[in-house]
Scaffold this motif. Structure first.
Motif, PDB file in Angstrom:
ATOM      1  N   GLY A 158       0.787  -1.222   0.000  1.00 13.12           N
ATOM      2  CA  GLY A 158       0.000   0.000   0.000  1.00 13.12           C
ATOM      3  C   GLY A 158       0.819   1.272   0.000  1.00 13.12           C
ATOM      4  N   ASN A 159       2.127   1.154  -0.012  1.00 13.68           N
ATOM      5  CA  ASN A 159       2.995   2.324  -0.095  1.00 13.68           C
ATOM      6  C   ASN A 159       3.182   2.651  -1.579  1.00 13.68           C
ATOM      7  N   GLN A 160       4.224   3.360  -1.937  1.00 14.40           N
ATOM      8  CA  GLN A 160       4.436   3.675  -3.346  1.00 14.40           C
ATOM      9  C   GLN A 160       4.616   2.392  -4.166  1.00 14.40           C
ATOM     10  N   VAL A 161       3.855   2.264  -5.249  1.00 15.80           N
ATOM     11  CA  VAL A 161       3.986   1.145  -6.178  1.00 15.80           C
ATOM     12  C   VAL A 161       4.150   1.743  -7.567  1.00 15.80           C
ATOM     13  N   THR A 183      15.192   6.028   3.484  1.00 12.67           N
ATOM     14  CA  THR A 183      15.999   6.951   4.292  1.00 12.67           C
ATOM     15  C   THR A 183      15.202   8.184   4.685  1.00 12.67           C
ATOM     16  N   ALA A 184      14.240   8.582   3.847  1.00 16.24           N
ATOM     17  CA  ALA A 184      13.400   9.747   4.148  1.00 16.24           C
ATOM     18  C   ALA A 184      12.290   9.413   5.132  1.00 16.24           C
ATOM     19  N   GLY A 185      12.172   8.153   5.523  1.00 17.34           N
ATOM     20  CA  GLY A 185      11.159   7.754   6.490  1.00 17.34           C
ATOM     21  C   GLY A 185       9.769   7.602   5.892  1.00 17.34           C
ATOM     22  N   LYS A 186       9.682   7.473   4.562  1.00 18.12           N
ATOM     23  CA  LYS A 186       8.377   7.376   3.902  1.00 18.12           C
ATOM     24  C   LYS A 186       7.900   5.936   3.710  1.00 18.12           C
ATOM     25  N   ALA A 187       8.763   4.979   4.023  1.00 17.24           N
ATOM     26  CA  ALA A 187       8.388   3.566   3.924  1.00 17.24           C
ATOM     27  C   ALA A 187       9.296   2.761   4.834  1.00 17.24           C
ATOM     28  N   LYS A 188       8.794   1.611   5.299  1.00 18.16           N
ATOM     29  CA  LYS A 188       9.635   0.717   6.090  1.00 18.16           C
ATOM     30  C   LYS A 188      10.413  -0.234   5.195  1.00 18.16           C
ATOM     31  N   ARG A 189       9.781  -0.608   4.099  1.00 14.77           N
ATOM     32  CA  ARG A 189      10.461  -1.524   3.173  1.00 14.77           C
ATOM     33  C   ARG A 189       9.953  -1.296   1.758  1.00 14.77           C
ATOM     34  N   ILE A 190      10.847  -1.521   0.802  1.00 12.45           N
ATOM     35  CA  ILE A 190      10.519  -1.387  -0.611  1.00 12.45           C
ATOM     36  C   ILE A 190      11.105  -2.579  -1.361  1.00 12.45           C
ATOM     37  N   LEU A 191      10.267  -3.271  -2.125  1.00 14.18           N
ATOM     38  CA  LEU A 191      10.759  -4.299  -3.035  1.00 14.18           C
ATOM     39  C   LEU A 191      11.238  -3.596  -4.296  1.00 14.18           C
ATOM     40  N   VAL A 192      12.520  -3.724  -4.594  1.00 10.81           N
ATOM     41  CA  VAL A 192      13.087  -3.069  -5.768  1.00 10.81           C
ATOM     42  C   VAL A 192      13.618  -4.119  -6.734  1.00 10.81           C
ATOM     43  N   GLY A 193      13.707  -3.746  -7.996  1.00  7.91           N
ATOM     44  CA  GLY A 193      14.240  -4.672  -8.984  1.00  7.91           C
ATOM     45  C   GLY A 193      13.919  -4.222 -10.380  1.00  7.91           C
ATOM     46  N   SER A 194      14.109  -5.129 -11.332  1.00 11.97           N
ATOM     47  CA  SER A 194      13.817  -4.819 -12.727  1.00 11.97           C
ATOM     48  C   SER A 194      13.711  -6.115 -13.516  1.00 11.97           C
ATOM     49  N   CYS A 195      13.079  -6.012 -14.682  1.00  7.83           N
ATOM     50  CA  CYS A 195      12.904  -7.188 -15.526  1.00  7.83           C
ATOM     51  C   CYS A 195      13.046  -6.793 -16.992  1.00  7.83           C
ATOM     52  N   SER A 196      13.229  -7.792 -17.830  1.00 13.67           N
ATOM     53  CA  SER A 196      13.328  -7.548 -19.263  1.00 13.67           C
ATOM     54  C   SER A 196      12.700  -8.709 -20.021  1.00 13.67           C
ATOM     55  N   GLU A 246      15.025  -2.552   3.432  1.00 12.66           N
ATOM     56  CA  GLU A 246      14.252  -2.372   4.662  1.00 12.66           C
ATOM     57  C   GLU A 246      14.972  -1.434   5.629  1.00 12.66           C
ATOM     58  N   ASP A 247      14.180  -0.670   6.323  1.00 10.04           N
ATOM     59  CA  ASP A 247      14.666   0.140   7.429  1.00 10.04           C
ATOM     60  C   ASP A 247      15.386  -0.795   8.421  1.00 10.04           C
ATOM     61  N   TYR A 248      16.608  -0.448   8.791  1.00 15.15           N
ATOM     62  CA  TYR A 248      17.426  -1.296   9.666  1.00 15.15           C
ATOM     63  C   TYR A 248      16.699  -1.631  10.964  1.00 15.15           C
ATOM     64  N   GLU A 249      16.041  -0.651  11.554  1.00 11.22           N
ATOM     65  CA  GLU A 249      15.336  -0.887  12.825  1.00 11.22           C
ATOM     66  C   GLU A 249      14.211  -1.892  12.643  1.00 11.22           C
ATOM     67  N   SER A 250      13.485  -1.778  11.541  1.00  9.85           N
ATOM     68  CA  SER A 250      12.405  -2.720  11.255  1.00  9.85           C
ATOM     69  C   SER A 250      12.947  -4.132  11.083  1.00  9.85           C
ATOM     70  N   ALA A 251      14.060  -4.253  10.357  1.00  8.48           N
ATOM     71  CA  ALA A 251      14.671  -5.563  10.134  1.00  8.48           C
ATOM     72  C   ALA A 251      15.116  -6.196  11.452  1.00  8.48           C
ATOM     73  N   MET A 252      15.709  -5.388  12.320  1.00  7.13           N
ATOM     74  CA  MET A 252      16.176  -5.892  13.616  1.00  7.13           C
ATOM     75  C   MET A 252      15.001  -6.305  14.498  1.00  7.13           C
ATOM     76  N   GLU A 253      13.950  -5.518  14.480  1.00  8.59           N
ATOM     77  CA  GLU A 253      12.783  -5.804  15.311  1.00  8.59           C
ATOM     78  C   GLU A 253      12.170  -7.156  14.994  1.00  8.59           C
ATOM     79  N   ARG A 254      12.151  -7.517  13.713  1.00 11.90           N
ATOM     80  CA  ARG A 254      11.520  -8.788  13.351  1.00 11.90           C
ATOM     81  C   ARG A 254      12.535  -9.917  13.174  1.00 11.90           C
ATOM     82  N   GLY A 255      13.794  -9.646  13.509  1.00  9.34           N
ATOM     83  CA  GLY A 255      14.826 -10.680  13.468  1.00  9.34           C
ATOM     84  C   GLY A 255      15.141 -11.178  12.074  1.00  9.34           C
ATOM     85  N   ALA A 256      15.081 -10.296  11.102  1.00  8.05           N
ATOM     86  CA  ALA A 256      15.314 -10.687   9.709  1.00  8.05           C
ATOM     87  C   ALA A 256      16.799 -10.928   9.433  1.00  8.05           C
TER      88      ALA A 256
END
Length: 420
Positions: A158-161, A183-196, A246-256
C-alpha cells in the motif's frame, strides 16, 4: 536523521540460474546461460544466441493463479513476478490475503520494454478487426507499470507502487530510488528490482545495429567476453532480479536476516555531450557519478574491495575501467568483475540481477571470476594489474562493494554496499 537501509531478501531469474541457490552455484562455477536460439536462426539474425532463463510451465504455475495465467504472454512479467515473490519470501515476509494493504511496504520495479509478444498478438487481432478477442489483461501486460502492478496486487503493498525505466541502469536506479524513500522515512520496506522481456522483437534492433557478436553461433558460451581483447559485442539476455530493502530498525525488530547494508549511491547523465551520445557514456559524467557515490556513502576509494562493473564486452570496456581508475585515484585498485560473461547483457534487468550477484558475493565471501577473459584487453592491462581481474572464483571476504550500471541515453548509476 536518515534511516539506515539494509537488504533482507533477494530473488533472481537469470539465464544461468533461477532462484538464489542455483544462481549462486552458477556464478561460483562460472556457468554460462547463453544458448543457441533456433528462432533467431529462422529469422536470419546475425547473432543467433542469447541468455534466456529456463522456466518450466509447472514452475510458472507456482506463482500465478489459473485466472492470471489465462492469456498471459509477457515474459518480463513472468520473470519479475517470480523474482519479486521469491525476494519477499526470502525476507521472511508473509503474503497477506486480508483486505487491508500493507501501508508500510512499497514496490519500485523497473523495465525497459514490457509485453512485446502481447503487443504483437494485439496488433494482429486489431488489424483483423477482432478487438474483442484481445482479452481483459492486454492493457496490464503491455503498460510499462504492469510489472509493479502485478507485484503490488500479489503482495498487497500500500505504499508507493511504481515502475522506473532508464535503459540498462534501470535496476540499479530502482534500488537507489527505494533507498531514498526509506531513508526519508516514507516507507519501512521497498521491493526493488527490474525485468526484461526476451525474444526477437526485443533483440532485433540491437542485431540491426551490428553490436552483437555473430561469429559465436556455434560456440555460444564463448561469445560474451567482457574486458577481453577478442570481445565482439554484447550477447542479448533477459530475466529479472529483486531485492527487499528495509529500514534497519524494522529488520532488527523482526529478526530478519541481513545480507548487506546500502550505504548510498548516485545517478546522473552525461547529457549526450563531451563524447557522450545516445549509445556511449560521457566519461566525465561516469567519473562524477562514482565520486558522488563515494561522497554520499562517506567512504574513501581505498575502502572499496570489489567493483562489479557494467562491462558489456564491447570496445567501451577499457574506457569504463579507465573512468574507475581516474575516479578512485588510489594506489591499490580493487578487484573488478563482470557478470555478463555468464548471462549476456540482460538489458533493463541487468542492474538488478547484478546487484543480487554482488550481494551474494559479500554474503558468501567470494569474488566470481571473469569468464572468457583469458586474453585480457591490453588497454586494460596497461591501466590495472591483471591479478585484480580474477579469471576463477576467489574465496575472499568483502567489506565494501561498488556496483555500476550505464545505459543508453548517457545515463549512469553507482551503488555502494557494505557488509554488516
Amino acid at each position: 536523521m536518515k534511516k539506515r537501509v539494509v537488504i533482507t531478501g533477494m530473488g533472481v531469474v537469470a539465464p544461468n540460474g533461477v532462484d538464489l541457490v542455483n544462481f549462486e552455484d552458477a556464478i561460483q562455477k562460472g556457468k554460462s546461460g547463453i544458448r543457441f536460439e533456433e528462432e533467431l536462426d529462422r529469422l536470419k539474425f546475425s547473432c543467433q544466441i542469447a541468455g534466456k532463463p529456463q522456466l518450466s510451465e509447472e514452475k510458472i504455475a507456482e506463482y500465478f493463479t489459473p485466472l492470471q495465467l489465462r492469456g498471459l504472454n509477457s515474459s518480463g512479467i513472468v520473470y519479475g513476478v517470480i523474482a519479486g515473490t521469491d525476494a519477499w519470501k526470502d525476507a521472511g515476509l508473509e503474503i497477506q490475503e486480508n483486505e487491508a494493504p500493507d501501508w508500510d511496504s512499497g514496490i519500485i520495479f523497473g523495465t525497459g520494454i514490457l509485453g512485446v509478444d502481447k503487443f504483437r498478438e494485439a496488433i494482429h487481432l486489431i488489424d483483423a478487426g477482432k478487438t474483442r478477442r484481445l482479452g481483459s489483461t492486454s492493457v496490464m501486460q503491455t503498460m510499462a507499470s504492469g510489472i509493479s502492478a502485478y507485484l503490488g496486487g500479489i503482495l498487497g503493498c500500500g505504499n508507493q507502487v511504481t515502475t522506473n525505466s532508464s535503459a540498462c541502469t534501470t535496476g540499479t536506479e530502482a534500488l537507489l530510488m527505494g533507498f531514498e524513500r526509506i531513508t526519508a522515512g516514507k516507507a519501512k520496506r521497498i521491493l526493488v528490482g527490474s525485468c526484461s522481456d526476451h525474444g526477437p522483437y526485443v533483440w532485433g534492433g540491437f542485431d540491426a545495429m551490428r553490436i552483437l557478436p555473430s561469429k559465436y553461433n556455434a560456440n555460444p558460451t564463448e561469445a560474451s567476453r567482457p574486458m577481453s581483447a577478442s570481445a565482439a559485442g554484447f550477447v542479448p539476455g533477459s530475466g529479472a532480479g529483486a531485492l527487499v530493502l528495509e529500514d534497519y530498525e524494522s529488520a532488527m525488530e523482526r529478526g530478519a536476516k541481513i545480507y548487506a547494508e546500502v550505504l548510498g549511491g548516485a545517478v546522473n547523465s552525461g547529457g549526450q555531450r563531451g563524447g557522450g551520445s545516445m549509445t556511449a557514456a560521457n566519461s566525465e559524467a561516469v567519473i562524477r557519478c562514482i565520486e558522488e557515490a563515494l561522497r554520499f556513502s562517506e567512504i574513501s576509494a581505498e575502502e572499496i574491495d570489489v567493483i562489479n562493473g557494467h562491462l558489456t564486452a564491447t570496445t567501451k570496456d577499457a574506457l569504463e575501467v579507465e573512468s574507475w581508475k581516474k575516479a578512485l585515484n588510489s594506489k591499490d585498485f580493487p578487484y573488478i568483475n563482470s557478470l555478463k560473461g555468464m548471462t549476456g547483457h540482460c538489458l533493463a534487468a541487468s542492474g538488478s540481477i547484478e546487484c543480487v550477484a554482488s550481494v551474494l558475493q559479500m554474503d558468501k565471501n567470494f569474488i566470481f571470476g571473469n569468464v572468457n577473459c583469458e586474453d585480457l584487453n591490453s588497454e586494460i592491462s596497461d591501466l590495472i594489474s591483471e591479478e585484480k581481474i580474477p579469471r576463477k572464483t576467489l574465496e575472499k571476504p568483502i567489506n565494501i562493494l561498488a556496483k555500476s550500471s550505464f545505459g543508453f541515453g548517457d545515463v549512469n548509476s553507482v551503488v555502494i554496499f557494505r557488509k554488516i
